[in-house]
Design a protein around this motif. Structure first.
Motif, PDB file in Angstrom:
ATOM      1  N   MET A  32       0.848  -1.187   0.000  1.00 48.04           N
ATOM      2  CA  MET A  32       0.000   0.000   0.000  1.00 48.04           C
ATOM      3  C   MET A  32       0.879   1.229   0.000  1.00 48.04           C
ATOM      4  SD  MET A  32      -2.642   1.239   2.972  1.00 48.04           S
ATOM      5  CE  MET A  32      -3.582   2.745   2.796  1.00 48.04           C
ATOM      6  N   THR A  33       0.671   2.132  -0.977  1.00 46.92           N
ATOM      7  CA  THR A  33       1.388   3.400  -0.999  1.00 46.92           C
ATOM      8  C   THR A  33       0.366   4.510  -1.114  1.00 46.92           C
ATOM      9  OG1 THR A  33       3.283   2.376  -2.091  1.00 46.92           O
ATOM     10  CG2 THR A  33       3.159   4.778  -2.130  1.00 46.92           C
ATOM     11  N   ALA A  34       0.395   5.440  -0.176  1.00 46.40           N
ATOM     12  CA  ALA A  34      -0.565   6.532  -0.169  1.00 46.40           C
ATOM     13  C   ALA A  34       0.060   7.718   0.536  1.00 46.40           C
ATOM     14  CB  ALA A  34      -1.860   6.109   0.540  1.00 46.40           C
ATOM     15  N   ASP A  35      -0.376   8.923   0.160  1.00 48.33           N
ATOM     16  CA  ASP A  35       0.101  10.133   0.810  1.00 48.33           C
ATOM     17  C   ASP A  35      -0.637  10.354   2.121  1.00 48.33           C
ATOM     18  OD1 ASP A  35       1.836  10.633  -1.234  1.00 48.33           O
ATOM     19  OD2 ASP A  35       0.995  12.577  -1.792  1.00 48.33           O
ATOM     20  N   VAL A  36       0.139  10.734   3.126  1.00 47.77           N
ATOM     21  CA  VAL A  36      -0.405  11.131   4.424  1.00 47.77           C
ATOM     22  C   VAL A  36       0.070  12.557   4.701  1.00 47.77           C
ATOM     23  CG1 VAL A  36      -0.388  10.687   6.906  1.00 47.77           C
ATOM     24  CG2 VAL A  36      -0.342   8.767   5.290  1.00 47.77           C
ATOM     25  N   TRP A  37      -0.870  13.457   4.946  1.00 47.87           N
ATOM     26  CA  TRP A  37      -0.512  14.835   5.287  1.00 47.87           C
ATOM     27  C   TRP A  37      -0.463  14.962   6.801  1.00 47.87           C
ATOM     28  CZ3 TRP A  37      -2.744  19.274   1.835  1.00 47.87           C
ATOM     29  CH2 TRP A  37      -2.395  19.026   0.493  1.00 47.87           C
ATOM     30  N   GLY A  86       7.536   5.499  15.280  1.00 48.20           N
ATOM     31  CA  GLY A  86       6.652   4.377  15.027  1.00 48.20           C
ATOM     32  C   GLY A  86       5.789   4.492  13.797  1.00 48.20           C
ATOM     33  N   LEU A  87       6.069   5.440  12.895  1.00 49.00           N
ATOM     34  CA  LEU A  87       5.280   5.534  11.668  1.00 49.00           C
ATOM     35  C   LEU A  87       5.601   4.362  10.751  1.00 49.00           C
ATOM     36  CD1 LEU A  87       5.530   9.333  10.755  1.00 49.00           C
ATOM     37  CD2 LEU A  87       3.592   8.139  11.789  1.00 49.00           C
ATOM     38  N   PRO A  88       4.607   3.754  10.144  1.00 48.66           N
ATOM     39  CA  PRO A  88       4.881   2.637   9.223  1.00 48.66           C
ATOM     40  C   PRO A  88       5.569   3.122   7.950  1.00 48.66           C
ATOM     41  CG  PRO A  88       2.551   3.211   9.189  1.00 48.66           C
ATOM     42  CD  PRO A  88       3.159   4.011  10.298  1.00 48.66           C
ATOM     43  N   ASP A  89       6.456   2.300   7.412  1.00 50.20           N
ATOM     44  CA  ASP A  89       7.237   2.671   6.234  1.00 50.20           C
ATOM     45  C   ASP A  89       6.426   2.623   4.943  1.00 50.20           C
ATOM     46  OD1 ASP A  89       9.504   3.006   7.805  1.00 50.20           O
ATOM     47  OD2 ASP A  89      10.131   0.914   7.568  1.00 50.20           O
ATOM     48  N   ALA A  90       5.276   2.002   4.974  1.00 49.49           N
ATOM     49  CA  ALA A  90       4.533   1.762   3.735  1.00 49.49           C
ATOM     50  C   ALA A  90       3.846   3.006   3.185  1.00 49.49           C
ATOM     51  CB  ALA A  90       3.482   0.673   3.974  1.00 49.49           C
ATOM     52  N   LEU A  91       3.864   4.111   3.928  1.00 48.33           N
ATOM     53  CA  LEU A  91       3.135   5.310   3.524  1.00 48.33           C
ATOM     54  C   LEU A  91       4.110   6.431   3.177  1.00 48.33           C
ATOM     55  CD1 LEU A  91       0.499   5.185   6.406  1.00 48.33           C
ATOM     56  CD2 LEU A  91       0.189   4.350   4.073  1.00 48.33           C
ATOM     57  N   GLN A 112      -2.774   5.121  14.735  1.00 41.87           N
ATOM     58  CA  GLN A 112      -3.777   5.174  13.681  1.00 41.87           C
ATOM     59  C   GLN A 112      -3.184   4.831  12.317  1.00 41.87           C
ATOM     60  OE1 GLN A 112      -6.741   5.026  14.984  1.00 41.87           O
ATOM     61  NE2 GLN A 112      -7.704   6.992  14.515  1.00 41.87           N
ATOM     62  N   LEU A 113      -1.998   5.348  12.045  1.00 39.63           N
ATOM     63  CA  LEU A 113      -1.395   5.106  10.738  1.00 39.63           C
ATOM     64  C   LEU A 113      -0.894   3.667  10.606  1.00 39.63           C
ATOM     65  CD1 LEU A 113       0.296   8.563  10.365  1.00 39.63           C
ATOM     66  CD2 LEU A 113      -1.421   7.595   8.810  1.00 39.63           C
ATOM     67  N   THR A 114      -0.482   3.066  11.703  1.00 40.73           N
ATOM     68  CA  THR A 114      -0.127   1.644  11.665  1.00 40.73           C
ATOM     69  C   THR A 114      -1.357   0.814  11.330  1.00 40.73           C
ATOM     70  OG1 THR A 114       1.689   1.951  13.232  1.00 40.73           O
ATOM     71  CG2 THR A 114       0.783  -0.273  13.014  1.00 40.73           C
ATOM     72  N   ARG A 115      -2.481   1.144  11.938  1.00 39.98           N
ATOM     73  CA  ARG A 115      -3.729   0.453  11.628  1.00 39.98           C
ATOM     74  C   ARG A 115      -4.139   0.697  10.171  1.00 39.98           C
ATOM     75  NH1 ARG A 115      -7.152  -1.058  15.827  1.00 39.98           N
ATOM     76  NH2 ARG A 115      -6.282  -0.820  17.925  1.00 39.98           N
ATOM     77  N   PHE A 116      -4.000   1.947   9.734  1.00 37.27           N
ATOM     78  CA  PHE A 116      -4.385   2.303   8.369  1.00 37.27           C
ATOM     79  C   PHE A 116      -3.547   1.529   7.353  1.00 37.27           C
ATOM     80  CE2 PHE A 116      -3.927   5.213   4.668  1.00 37.27           C
ATOM     81  CZ  PHE A 116      -5.249   5.262   4.267  1.00 37.27           C
TER      82      PHE A 116
END
Length: 312
Positions: free
Chosen positions: A1-6, A16-21, A294-298
């Protein structure tokens, strides 16, 4: 999954931010960090106002989540009709309870014990002794018994209040006792020495503390607003303050910020703090933990916490 997060904070400030974003830093400046159409997860800049919060929404055509960093979401709701169906709106439950409850107790104690008078007396080198009201043996009514209202009650426990009554949108029973519905306010208000407003701003609560509500409070009672300014009818409150029948401690006002020259600044028995409930040293650690969770869950396509609503 690759998506922009603002994000309203640089991503290297959040553990702890996931690397996939893909992370884009935007805190409300005039230039967007990337094409809003590529944003899937939008974290609303904190305390930047409604205009900033809503500005990119219409262009976020692939958005899936709006995450506020405030307990309330009233500054985002007006823009939800610009969004596609299926967007989840999440609030910051768990971030502000401690600091808002701390400020609530500060306002209550400062108002009852006359701390503003002491400060003015110190400036004039005047020794102002005498009896003042105590919180002990008082009845406190909490209007808005969500997580912040419960945190306020937690901090009232050591102060030996005679009674704490609770009011929310609908009645229920908790471990601490009954939570009354708003319809019970006419019976509860005359008994309360301190009335704390900690309810979200909704169409139901806008103007809740109107002339009739305030008239139902007992003579000499204290109104504390840590909710949103428009929960209180400012003109009705001014009339009660100027008659010196009620006292008030306000962390939020309507209008806000309170402009110079507004009569609330100098109303008798009114203590004002500048919407200081949330922005404390407790904010960043809790906010960044929430975002990382939240972003790990997302990223893992797992259910999010704190979902307030989903657009249709």
């Amino acid at each position: 999954m690759t998506a922009d997060v603002w994000l309203p904070f640089p991503p290297d400030k959040i553990d702890g931010l996931p690397d996939a974003l893909r992370y884009r830093f935007w805190n409300g400046g005039p230039q967007y960090p990337a094409d809003p159409a590529d944003c899937a997860f939008y974290v609303v800049p904190y305390m930047q106002g409604m205009e900033v919060a809503l500005r990119p929404l219409g262009a976020m055509t692939n958005l899936r989540v709006v995450q506020t960093l405030s307990a309330g979401v009233d500054h985002v709701r007006p823009g939800l009709d610009r969004l596609p169906a299926g967007v989840q709106l999440c609030n910051a439950r768990g971030v502000h309870e401690a600091s808002t409850a701390e400020l609530t107790l500060t306002l209550v104690l400062a108002s009852l014990r006359g701390i503003p008078d002491f400060v003015r007396g110190q400036q004039r080198e005047e020794w102002q002794s005498g009896f003042r009201p105590a919180l002990a043996d008082k009845t406190v009514l909490i209007v808005g018994y969500g997580s912040i209202g419960a945190a306020i009650e937690d901090r009232l426990v050591p102060f030996e209040c005679a009674r704490v009554a609770r009011v929310a949108r609908s009645s229920r029973t908790t471990e601490r006792g009954q939570v009354h519905a708003f319809t019970d306010l006419p019976e509860l208000l005359p008994e309360a020495d301190v009335v704390v407003l900690s309810t979200p701003l909704t169409e139901q609560t806008r103007g809740l503390a109107d002339a009739e509500f305030l008239a139902g409070m007992k003579d000499g009672a204290l109104l504390v607003n840590v909710a949103r300014g428009p929960v209180v009818d400012t003109e009705a409150l001014l009339a009660e303050l100027e008659s010196e029948r009620l006292h008030a401690a306000l962390d939020v006002t309507d209008p806000e910020p309170l402009p110079a020259g507004h009569p609330l600044w100098h109303a008798p028995g009114c203590l004002i703090s500048p919407h200081a409930g949330g922005p404390t040293s407790a904010f960043m650690p809790r906010a960044t933990r929430l975002l990382a969770s939240q972003l790990t869950r997302f990223a893992a396509d797992e259910p999010l916490d704190n979902v307030v609503l989903t657009t249709e």
